[in-house]
Design an enzyme around this catalytic site. Structure first.
Site, PDB file in Angstrom:
ATOM      1  N   CYS A  18     -20.111 -49.377  41.270  1.00  0.00           N
ATOM      2  CA  CYS A  18     -20.891 -49.988  40.192  1.00  0.00           C
ATOM      3  C   CYS A  18     -20.945 -51.502  40.397  1.00  0.00           C
ATOM      4  O   CYS A  18     -19.911 -52.130  40.636  1.00  0.00           O
ATOM      5  CB  CYS A  18     -20.228 -49.677  38.859  1.00  0.00           C
ATOM      6  SG  CYS A  18     -21.074 -50.403  37.459  1.00  0.00           S
TER       7      CYS A  18
ATOM      8  N   CYS B 221     -16.598 -56.077  34.475  1.00  0.00           N
ATOM      9  CA  CYS B 221     -16.456 -55.150  33.340  1.00  0.00           C
ATOM     10  C   CYS B 221     -15.055 -54.556  33.302  1.00  0.00           C
ATOM     11  O   CYS B 221     -14.497 -54.189  34.331  1.00  0.00           O
ATOM     12  CB  CYS B 221     -17.497 -54.039  33.493  1.00  0.00           C
ATOM     13  SG  CYS B 221     -17.368 -52.747  32.242  1.00  0.00           S
TER      14      CYS B 221
ATOM     15  N   CYS C 165     -13.934 -49.706  33.549  1.00  0.00           N
ATOM     16  CA  CYS C 165     -13.267 -48.859  34.558  1.00  0.00           C
ATOM     17  C   CYS C 165     -12.133 -49.658  35.185  1.00  0.00           C
ATOM     18  O   CYS C 165     -12.278 -50.848  35.435  1.00  0.00           O
ATOM     19  CB  CYS C 165     -14.254 -48.469  35.661  1.00  0.00           C
ATOM     20  SG  CYS C 165     -15.589 -47.399  35.092  1.00  0.00           S
TER      21      CYS C 165
ATOM     22  N   CYS D 164     -24.557 -49.209  34.562  1.00  0.00           N
ATOM     23  CA  CYS D 164     -23.247 -48.545  34.457  1.00  0.00           C
ATOM     24  C   CYS D 164     -23.287 -47.187  35.164  1.00  0.00           C
ATOM     25  O   CYS D 164     -24.193 -46.395  34.955  1.00  0.00           O
ATOM     26  CB  CYS D 164     -22.896 -48.360  32.982  1.00  0.00           C
ATOM     27  SG  CYS D 164     -21.364 -47.464  32.707  1.00  0.00           S
TER      28      CYS D 164
ATOM     29  N   GLN E 202     -14.682 -33.807  23.685  1.00  0.00           N
ATOM     30  CA  GLN E 202     -14.318 -34.036  25.089  1.00  0.00           C
ATOM     31  C   GLN E 202     -15.349 -34.987  25.700  1.00  0.00           C
ATOM     32  O   GLN E 202     -16.533 -34.935  25.360  1.00  0.00           O
ATOM     33  CB  GLN E 202     -14.251 -32.717  25.857  1.00  0.00           C
ATOM     34  CG  GLN E 202     -13.224 -31.723  25.301  1.00  0.00           C
ATOM     35  CD  GLN E 202     -11.772 -32.201  25.429  1.00  0.00           C
ATOM     36  OE1 GLN E 202     -11.474 -33.171  26.132  1.00  0.00           O
ATOM     37  NE2 GLN E 202     -10.873 -31.529  24.728  1.00  0.00           N
TER      38      GLN E 202
ATOM     39  N   PHE F 137      -4.669 -27.303  16.932  1.00  0.00           N
ATOM     40  CA  PHE F 137      -5.387 -28.576  17.111  1.00  0.00           C
ATOM     41  C   PHE F 137      -6.788 -28.250  17.662  1.00  0.00           C
ATOM     42  O   PHE F 137      -7.188 -28.738  18.719  1.00  0.00           O
ATOM     43  CB  PHE F 137      -4.637 -29.533  18.048  1.00  0.00           C
ATOM     44  CG  PHE F 137      -3.224 -29.837  17.626  1.00  0.00           C
ATOM     45  CD1 PHE F 137      -2.960 -30.879  16.740  1.00  0.00           C
ATOM     46  CD2 PHE F 137      -2.148 -29.103  18.102  1.00  0.00           C
ATOM     47  CE1 PHE F 137      -1.656 -31.178  16.347  1.00  0.00           C
ATOM     48  CE2 PHE F 137      -0.847 -29.379  17.720  1.00  0.00           C
ATOM     49  CZ  PHE F 137      -0.602 -30.430  16.844  1.00  0.00           C
TER      50      PHE F 137
ATOM     51  N   GLU G 159      -6.497 -26.900  12.439  1.00  0.00           N
ATOM     52  CA  GLU G 159      -6.849 -28.299  12.702  1.00  0.00           C
ATOM     53  C   GLU G 159      -6.530 -29.098  11.436  1.00  0.00           C
ATOM     54  O   GLU G 159      -6.677 -28.586  10.328  1.00  0.00           O
ATOM     55  CB  GLU G 159      -8.352 -28.352  13.076  1.00  0.00           C
ATOM     56  CG  GLU G 159      -9.086 -29.653  12.879  1.00  0.00           C
ATOM     57  CD  GLU G 159      -8.570 -30.788  13.768  1.00  0.00           C
ATOM     58  OE1 GLU G 159      -8.316 -30.585  14.964  1.00  0.00           O
ATOM     59  OE2 GLU G 159      -8.414 -31.907  13.224  1.00  0.00           O
TER      60      GLU G 159
ATOM     61  N   ASP H 137      -3.722 -28.060  21.932  1.00  0.00           N
ATOM     62  CA  ASP H 137      -4.382 -29.260  22.484  1.00  0.00           C
ATOM     63  C   ASP H 137      -4.161 -30.439  21.529  1.00  0.00           C
ATOM     64  O   ASP H 137      -5.075 -30.879  20.839  1.00  0.00           O
ATOM     65  CB  ASP H 137      -5.883 -28.963  22.648  1.00  0.00           C
ATOM     66  CG  ASP H 137      -6.638 -30.129  23.269  1.00  0.00           C
ATOM     67  OD1 ASP H 137      -5.989 -31.076  23.766  1.00  0.00           O
ATOM     68  OD2 ASP H 137      -7.878 -30.092  23.252  1.00  0.00           O
TER      69      ASP H 137
ATOM     70  N   CYS I 189      -3.652 -34.769  26.904  1.00  0.00           N
ATOM     71  CA  CYS I 189      -4.193 -36.021  27.448  1.00  0.00           C
ATOM     72  C   CYS I 189      -3.063 -37.022  27.657  1.00  0.00           C
ATOM     73  O   CYS I 189      -3.316 -38.209  27.835  1.00  0.00           O
ATOM     74  CB  CYS I 189      -5.259 -36.591  26.513  1.00  0.00           C
ATOM     75  SG  CYS I 189      -4.636 -36.915  24.866  1.00  0.00           S
TER      76      CYS I 189
HETATM   77  C1  LIG Z   1      -7.139 -33.768  21.668  1.00  0.00           C
HETATM   78  S1  LIG Z   1      -8.002 -33.301  20.213  1.00  0.00           S
HETATM   79  C2  LIG Z   1      -8.444 -31.639  20.650  1.00  0.00           C
HETATM   80  C3  LIG Z   1      -9.501 -31.003  19.816  1.00  0.00           C
HETATM   81  C4  LIG Z   1     -10.131 -29.745  20.404  1.00  0.00           C
HETATM   82  N1  LIG Z   1      -9.151 -28.844  20.958  1.00  0.00           N
HETATM   83  C5  LIG Z   1     -11.175 -30.101  21.430  1.00  0.00           C
HETATM   84  O1  LIG Z   1     -10.958 -29.855  22.629  1.00  0.00           O
HETATM   85  O2  LIG Z   1     -12.241 -30.604  21.046  1.00  0.00           O
HETATM   86  C6  LIG Z   1      -6.701 -33.170  19.083  1.00  0.00           C
HETATM   87  C7  LIG Z   1      -7.085 -32.668  17.717  1.00  0.00           C
HETATM   88  O3  LIG Z   1      -5.897 -32.672  16.905  1.00  0.00           O
HETATM   89  C8  LIG Z   1      -6.250 -33.032  15.595  1.00  0.00           C
HETATM   90  N2  LIG Z   1      -5.026 -33.540  14.953  1.00  0.00           N
HETATM   91  C9  LIG Z   1      -4.456 -34.764  15.079  1.00  0.00           C
HETATM   92  N3  LIG Z   1      -3.310 -34.819  14.357  1.00  0.00           N
HETATM   93  C10 LIG Z   1      -3.160 -33.600  13.779  1.00  0.00           C
HETATM   94  C11 LIG Z   1      -2.173 -33.038  12.930  1.00  0.00           C
HETATM   95  N4  LIG Z   1      -1.113 -33.760  12.525  1.00  0.00           N
HETATM   96  N5  LIG Z   1      -2.321 -31.757  12.527  1.00  0.00           N
HETATM   97  C12 LIG Z   1      -3.371 -31.024  12.930  1.00  0.00           C
HETATM   98  N6  LIG Z   1      -4.350 -31.506  13.731  1.00  0.00           N
HETATM   99  C13 LIG Z   1      -4.242 -32.779  14.148  1.00  0.00           C
HETATM  100  C14 LIG Z   1      -7.351 -34.070  15.767  1.00  0.00           C
HETATM  101  O4  LIG Z   1      -8.150 -34.155  14.600  1.00  0.00           O
HETATM  102  C15 LIG Z   1      -8.111 -33.497  16.969  1.00  0.00           C
HETATM  103  O5  LIG Z   1      -9.159 -32.667  16.554  1.00  0.00           O
END
Ligand SMILES: C[S@@+](CC[C@H](N)C(=O)[O-])C[C@H]1O[C@@H](n2cnc3c(N)ncnc32)[C@H](O)[C@@H]1O
Length: 404
Positions: A57, A63, A66, A140, A240, A267, A287, A335, A361
């Site tokens: 880039c 910038c 990255c 970009c 994502q 999550f 969630e 997740d 992550c």
């Molecule tokens: C890394 S994201 C993953 C979401 C989903 N699996 C996706 O791939 O789109 C983590 C998720 O955890 C939720 N989250 C964060 N803290 C939380 C909590 N204390 N209890 C339940 N969910 C929570 C966030 O709102 C978010 O949607």
């Protein structure tokens, strides 16, 4: 002062003994510069690494968007995998690594840009490295072209609703109905500004505009496809970063779970995994964010031919599902956010769920949680790094854990 870079730090800086931090360098490089505390200023590379490449880039120098454009794809892939291996080793764990999947250039469908009104017009871009300066990025190589095409509309929004004293943040997500824009730091809304902004949304084909927490215009549904479902996520809700990354994560989750009858998605967000998996199995989604579970529930109700989806809004840090509530699930997806899922992992470890697809992550909290699961009899079968944060130091992974 001349130093030799030994390794990369977690922010992508080269680190020489000392430690001396030298941004933009790679392990093995010999670098000369002026010492300034624990940094080396104006570094000149005397011996470049074989892994050094010309940044693809033209904005890479200025910038800060990255951090690793100067490194070859093969190096970045190896490095990301090694970061995960090191985190696991810190917990006394090892794993088989499946080949990394890297999102292509120009595929980021969600970005948070910085913007400012200036004397001459409007500046939109990313911050320069460790600086308040905004660097314009018309070429970009990270962003999906659809986001770059939205720039004239974004400029008009900032021109109309930005003040010269405050920087604005513009989160842009590409959706079926057009770019979905979330602005913070704009001028306070009044009737005239609302009308002007709504006109711009119409003129530039944005799907939705949210201004400092208030949705001021909805021209078209900001829908996203997840499996056969269409989801309208709340403004700014987690998503994502690339469509390819999402697909790779989903493939790995399916591979980890195998054929299942009834799984729990912890999550779950707006249903990135729940909705596609429900084509094949029953899913209970949990969630913490009520607006996200509402969006998931609505999408599930409006989609024919899915297996049963049940949705629960619950804070999994404070009120994790207990082992008896986890009974009857044949698999789990988990997740969590960067902090990991200490409390929920403790309960999963004491559950009788035979197979887990763990998405993370953050290699450090992943390794911590994997240790707890391992202590309770789960085996870490494999890990796959999914690099949807190309040229950055962010790391995303899926792992399979199972027990007899
Ligand atoms: C890394 S994201 C993953 C979401 C989903 N699996 C996706 O791939 O789109 C983590 C998720 O955890 C939720 N989250 C964060 N803290 C939380 C909590 N204390 N209890 C339940 N969910 C929570 C966030 O709102 C978010 O949607």
């Amino acid at each position: 002062m001349i130093v030799t870079i030994e390794r990369l730090g977690h922010l992508g800086h080269g680190i020489a003994p000392g430690p001396v931090y030298v941004p933009g360098t790679l392990p093995g490089e010999v670098v000369e510069g002026t010492p300034d505390g624990d940094r080396l200023l104006d570094p000149k590379i005397i011996t470049p690494s074989v892994n050094r490449v010309k940044p693809p880039c033209r904005h890479a120098r200025a910038c800060g968007g990255c951090q690793l454009q100067h490194a070859s794809d093969a190096f970045v892939s190896r490095w990301k995998q090694e970061v995960v291996q090191t985190a696991l080793a810190g917990q006394g764990l090892t794993a088989e690594f499946l080949p990394i999947v890297t999102s292509p250039a120009r595929s980021r469908r969600r970005a948070t840009l910085s913007a400012r009104r200036t004397k001459g017009g409007v500046l939109i871009g990313f911050h320069a490295r460790a600086s308040d300066t905004i660097v314009e990025i018309p070429d970009c190589q990270l962003l999906h072209p659809g986001i770059l095409e939205a720039f004239p509309g974004l400029q008009a929004l900032v021109q109309t609703g930005g003040s010269r004293s405050t920087e604005l943040s513009l989160q842009v997500t590409l959706t079926r109905g057009g770019p979905d824009v979330v602005v913070t730091g704009g001028k306070p809304l009044d009737a005239a500004l609302r009308m002007d902004l709504a006109r711009l949304v119409e003129a530039h084909g944005f799907s939705r505009l949210t201004w400092d927490g208030e949705t001021v215009a909805l021209r078209d549904r900001p829908a996203l496809a997840m499996g056969t479902a269409m989801v309208v996520a709340p403004p700014g809700a987690f998503l994502q970063a690339t469509a390819g990354g999402e697909a790779a994560l989903l493939t790995a989750v399916r591979q980890a779970l195998g054929p299942q009858k009834r799984v729990i998605d912890l999550f779950s967000g707006v249903g990135t995994f729940t909705l596609p998996l429900a084509g094949e199995m029953e899913v209970h989604a949990v969630e913490g964010d009520a607006a996200m579970t509402r969006a998931l529930d609505l999408a599930a109700r409006n989609t024919p031919d899915l297996h049963r989806i049940s949705v629960e809004t619950r804070d999994l840090f404070r009120r994790p599902l207990e082992p008896d509530e986890l009974r009857g699930f044949t698999g789990a997806v988990i997740d969590p956010p960067r902090a990991g899922a200490e409390a929920q992992t403790d309960r999963l470890a004491r559950s009788d769920i035979p197979v887990l697809a763990a998405v993370s992550c953050n290699p450090v909290t992943f390794a911590r949680d994997a240790r707890v699961l391992s202590d309770h009899g789960y085996r870490l079968d494999w890990v796959r790094v999914v690099d949807q944060f190309r040229w950055s130091t962010h790391i995303e992974l899926v792992a399979r854990l199972s027990r007899a």
